[in-house]
Scaffold this motif. Structure first.
Motif, short mmCIF file in Angstrom:
data_model
loop_
_atom_site.label_atom_id
_atom_site.label_comp_id
_atom_site.label_asym_id
_atom_site.label_seq_id
_atom_site.Cartn_x
_atom_site.Cartn_y
_atom_site.Cartn_z
N GLN A 31 0.81 -1.21 0.00
CA GLN A 31 0.00 0.00 0.00
C GLN A 31 0.85 1.28 0.00
N TYR A 32 1.95 1.28 0.74
CA TYR A 32 2.75 2.51 0.83
C TYR A 32 4.00 2.47 -0.04
N TRP A 33 4.34 1.31 -0.60
CA TRP A 33 5.55 1.16 -1.39
C TRP A 33 5.22 1.09 -2.88
N LYS A 128 9.76 9.40 -0.13
CA LYS A 128 8.40 9.18 -0.63
C LYS A 128 7.76 7.97 0.04
N SER A 131 7.11 8.76 3.74
CA SER A 131 5.99 9.70 3.85
C SER A 131 4.67 8.96 3.69
N ASN A 132 4.62 8.05 2.73
CA ASN A 132 3.42 7.23 2.53
C ASN A 132 3.14 6.36 3.75
N LEU A 133 4.19 5.75 4.31
CA LEU A 133 4.04 4.91 5.49
C LEU A 133 3.47 5.72 6.65
N SER A 135 1.79 8.59 6.58
CA SER A 135 0.41 9.00 6.28
C SER A 135 -0.57 7.84 6.43
N LEU A 136 -0.19 6.67 5.92
CA LEU A 136 -1.07 5.51 5.99
C LEU A 136 -1.34 5.11 7.44
N VAL A 142 -2.48 6.91 1.86
CA VAL A 142 -1.12 7.27 1.48
C VAL A 142 -1.06 8.73 1.04
N SER A 145 0.52 8.62 -4.77
CA SER A 145 0.39 7.36 -5.51
C SER A 145 1.55 7.23 -6.48
#
Length: 147
Positions: A31-33, A128, A131-133, A135-136, A142, A145
């Protein structure tokens, strides 16, 4: 240390156990990678690989350290760009430390090559991904995208 390194520190409002799970659960990692698939048995000495969504191997190596929920380390090599693969093996260490209502996550990625193109490449990717991790875990969505 001779060579090249990238270090990133972030604080994520979560528990060490939830962050550890996020770092070691393939369905969550995807999901975050950016839809990359991580395959490993998640124990010291086991092979690890990261696959593009189309199944090609992006990076591979092995689990070097596995100390839940404190420390995770990989022996890591790029497998799809010849110039990066030629630099050889790198080491990625993730350390988790409780910090009040959050967890301090430190990612250190090192290689014994001066002015490494590989470290230059991961220096653009890690912020990146992390940051996604963050936020998730904190919001359920995330930050960015793949597109």
């Amino acid at each position: 240390m001779t060579g090249s390194k990238f270090v990133y520190v972030t604080f994520i409002r979560t528990t060490p156990e939830k962050l550890w799970s996020a770092l070691t659960t393939p369905e969550f990692i995807k999901q975050y990678w950016f839809d990359m698939v991580h395959e490993a048995e998640w124990k010291v000495g086991s092979p690890w690989k990261m696959l593009f969504p189309d199944g090609r191997v992006a990076d591979a190596g092995e689990i070097a350290e596995f100390d839940p929920p404190k420390r995770l380390a990989f022996k890591w090599r790029n497998e799809w760009r010849p110039d990066l693969k030629d630099e050889g093996w790198s080491r990625c260490v993730m350390e988790l430390e409780p910090a009040g209502e959050a967890v301090k996550l430190t990612v250190r990625h090192t290689i014994e090559v001066e002015n490494s193109k590989f470290i230059d490449a991961v220096s653009g990717g890690w912020p990146k991904i992390l940051s996604n991790l963050k936020s998730l875990l904190e919001t359920g969505a995330v930050a960015m995208s793949q597109k």
